[in-house]
Structures are given as C-alpha cells and as structure tokens.
Design a protein around this motif. Sequence first.
Motif, short mmCIF file in Angstrom:
data_model
loop_
_atom_site.label_atom_id
_atom_site.label_comp_id
_atom_site.label_asym_id
_atom_site.label_seq_id
_atom_site.Cartn_x
_atom_site.Cartn_y
_atom_site.Cartn_z
N ALA A 24 30.54 34.53 50.99
CA ALA A 24 31.27 35.27 49.95
C ALA A 24 30.53 36.56 49.59
O ALA A 24 31.14 37.63 49.47
CB ALA A 24 31.46 34.40 48.71
N SER A 27 30.87 39.10 52.32
CA SER A 27 32.24 39.60 52.50
C SER A 27 32.53 40.76 51.54
O SER A 27 33.48 41.51 51.73
CB SER A 27 33.26 38.49 52.25
OG SER A 27 33.37 38.22 50.85
N TRP A 29 33.71 40.36 48.67
CA TRP A 29 34.71 39.88 47.71
C TRP A 29 34.02 38.99 46.68
O TRP A 29 34.09 37.79 46.72
CB TRP A 29 35.83 39.11 48.43
CG TRP A 29 36.63 39.98 49.33
CD1 TRP A 29 36.50 40.08 50.69
CD2 TRP A 29 37.66 40.90 48.96
NE1 TRP A 29 37.39 40.99 51.19
CE2 TRP A 29 38.13 41.52 50.14
CE3 TRP A 29 38.23 41.29 47.74
CZ2 TRP A 29 39.13 42.49 50.14
CZ3 TRP A 29 39.24 42.24 47.74
CH2 TRP A 29 39.68 42.84 48.92
N SER A 31 34.27 39.41 43.27
CA SER A 31 34.98 39.28 42.00
C SER A 31 36.11 38.25 42.15
O SER A 31 35.98 37.33 42.95
CB SER A 31 35.48 40.66 41.59
OG SER A 31 35.61 40.72 40.21
N SER A 32 37.20 38.41 41.43
CA SER A 32 38.15 37.29 41.37
C SER A 32 39.25 37.31 42.42
O SER A 32 40.13 36.46 42.40
CB SER A 32 38.75 37.21 39.97
OG SER A 32 39.26 38.47 39.63
N ILE A 33 39.21 38.26 43.35
CA ILE A 33 40.14 38.21 44.48
C ILE A 33 39.34 37.73 45.69
O ILE A 33 38.19 38.13 45.86
CB ILE A 33 40.74 39.61 44.77
CG1 ILE A 33 41.51 40.10 43.55
CG2 ILE A 33 41.64 39.58 46.01
CD1 ILE A 33 41.98 41.53 43.64
N GLY A 34 39.94 36.87 46.52
CA GLY A 34 39.23 36.42 47.71
C GLY A 34 39.74 35.07 48.18
O GLY A 34 40.34 34.34 47.41
N HIS A 35 39.46 34.77 49.44
CA HIS A 35 40.07 33.57 50.02
C HIS A 35 39.47 32.27 49.48
O HIS A 35 40.10 31.22 49.52
CB HIS A 35 40.06 33.61 51.55
CG HIS A 35 38.73 33.46 52.18
ND1 HIS A 35 38.19 32.24 52.45
CD2 HIS A 35 37.83 34.37 52.61
CE1 HIS A 35 37.00 32.39 53.02
NE2 HIS A 35 36.76 33.69 53.12
N THR A 232 35.48 33.75 39.65
CA THR A 232 35.16 34.68 40.74
C THR A 232 35.18 33.97 42.10
O THR A 232 35.02 32.75 42.19
CB THR A 232 33.76 35.32 40.55
OG1 THR A 232 32.76 34.31 40.74
CG2 THR A 232 33.62 35.97 39.19
N ASN A 233 35.32 34.79 43.15
CA ASN A 233 35.29 34.28 44.51
C ASN A 233 33.92 33.67 44.84
O ASN A 233 33.84 32.69 45.58
CB ASN A 233 35.61 35.44 45.47
CG ASN A 233 36.03 34.96 46.85
OD1 ASN A 233 36.91 34.13 46.99
ND2 ASN A 233 35.38 35.51 47.87
#
Length: 372
Positions: A24, A27, A29, A31-35, A232-233
Amino acid sequence: MSDDFLPVAQPDIGALEEQLVLEAVRSGWVSSIGHFVEEFERRLSELTGAAHVAAVSNGTVALHLALVARGIGPGDEVIVPDFTFVATAAAVVHAGATPVLVDVEPNTWCIDPELVEAAITPRTRAIIPVHLYGHPADMTAINEIAKRHRLFVLEDAAQAHGARWKGSLVGGLGDAASFSFYGNKLVTTGEGGAISTNDAELDQRIRFLRDHAMAPERRYFHPEVGFNYRLTNLQAALGCAQLRRFDETLLVKERLLACYQASLGPELLTLNPRHPDAVPVVWLVVGLLGERASTAELEDLGRRLRETHRIDTRPFFVPLHQLPPYSSATLHRRDASVATGLAERGLCLPSGSQLQPDDVARVARALEQELA
Ligand SMILES: *Cc1c(COP(=O)(O)O)cnc(C)c1O
C-alpha cells in the motif's frame, strides 16, 4: 515466552501484514481511495453475511454514523445495555439522542430482552444490542420486539467478529451493525471501524455522509453537512491481511480458551459464558470470581498479579449507570443490577493469540496462589 510479562491483549501482526502494508505504501494510495479499502469491505461482507459494508475511521463513529444516517437525533431515545464499553452510549449522545440503560442477562452478559420491552416509550427509535466479550445477544427476541415497535436495531459487534446466533453471523442479524478494528480487537487496522447492513439505501446514505456529504453527481456540491469518517487504504491493507487469516485466529483463540478451561477449575473462576443458541468467539478470556469483591480488592488482586507474577489482567467495564455522564440516565433493571454483580466479580485474563500452554499454566498457578 514463559517469564515474560503476559499482556491481556496483543495484536497479532505478522509477515502478511508487513507485506500488504508495504504494498500500500509503495503504491502511493495511502489515503482513503485504493483497492485495499474495497477488498476489506468485500471481506467484511463475507464475515457478516451482510450485502453492504462501509469502512470508517473507528468503531465509535461507526455507531454514530449509523444512527445519524437513520435520522436519529435530538428528542429520540436509544436503548443500550448498562454493561458495555462506554463508546456505545457516547455515540448516542454524539447523535444528540438520549441513551436509556437496560440491564443485562446473567447467562449471556448481554442486554435483557424482557427489560428492553419495559424500556420502550413513544420516543424510542432504536436498540443497540452489544455482543459483549464475543458472546452474541439474544437477537431473536430483540428483533421480534423491534419489529412490533418499529425500532431500528443496530448491533454493536465491536467485540464479536465472526460470532453466530442460531447459526447466523453477527453483523447481519439486525438492521445494521458496527465493528471496531482497534488494536486490541479480534481484527485490527490500528484504528478503524465498519458498518454492515442489508439495506442498500441506508448504505448509500452512510457512504454519502462518510465523505463530507458530497453529491455523487456533482463534485464539491454538498447538500448537507457531512463528516470525514473514512478509513485509509494503509489501514485497510493491515485489515485485509488480518481477514485473510482470520479463520486461523479464531481457532487459535478457541484453543486458548480450552486450555484455560482445562487449567482453571470452576471453584477458582468460571470462564466465558455460552448460551445454547450461541457460537461465541473468544475475544478475551474472561472469568468470574466465586464471590463479589470490592473495587479496591479487585484492583489489589490485579496489582499482585502484575507485580509478583508479571501477569496483566483487566477489570470488567464499569456499568454505565456508575459513570458521571450517564448516572442520571433512566435505568431498567430487576431487583439487583446484574451488571454491577458481574463488574464486582470479573477479570479479563491474558488473551493474546501468541500465548502458549506454558503461559496459561503460569496464569493458573498465579491465580491459585493469589485466590487461595
Ligand atoms: C471498542 C468498542 C467500541 C469502539 O470502538 P473504537 O474503534 O475504539 O472507537 C464500541 N463498542 C464496543 C462494545 C467496543 O468494545
């Protein structure tokens, strides 16, 4: 770890957690967007049997957001058990509503359905049964009462990930449920929470309010005042690792309780309750002393275990009616307060999944010595 300090709770963070969190971080990503957020919500949906799950920043805001999304606020009463962690009641106050306290059952330690019925007034809007110490509340009786009185049932499942009532998973038994992923819970993201529900409309409203109440069709247009309650992600990556190996975690803790049961006679302590319709999970190993003790005696026992034996224990939750912000709340109970009786006899024992049979034997010997 035989001479080491034995803590009550200890997060179980291993190689998989390291790997996914690193992934993570790398990547970008963070913060709060991510797979990982999406995977975490999907896995929680499997763990609860609920169609929708929204991850949020912690278990307290999960309760708050579920209440607000359902339109519960000033002038409304919400029924909560007298015996729970304080956040259950605090969330009701945060929503502007009034908590009404109901005592618990002696056999499940969860909210007493008959007393719930007696606590209902024209202002009552919701019931929050808490699945305490991993044991599910009697959801059959609670749902039946709620249906008759058209009340919102919000399960507080912060301590009971994976527990079942009559074969069905907690988190999918009421209208909605909240979870916590604090460091001492069965699944951790450091800090974190989630709301599960089968109600698609409620889920949409939760997602909208979680993200500053931004209109889905128009960026930076906010028709209402919302919240930033996102997870978060990075946190979700930790949670995904925890959930990928959650079956194993439950098994290890089940074995830990069995080990305690084999080592501690009921004359010393009676351990975790179990109703015939329930499959509880082992969050903490909890025990009741044969007799009531004063707060000072319980604290003294805790101090001797810590100082002489390097064993950590914790008292039970203080019943809400004994806490200043809730002492004037309406309380429904029978002759004697069951919550008070439990708090005067209860002890949480070292419960980390890293504990070995040797450690349990050490706790048993120390208790025998100190309770003799
Ligand atoms: C831990 C807990 C909460 C609150 O969760 P946080 O993530 O610490 O905010 C709520 N209710 C119960 C019963 C809990 O044990």
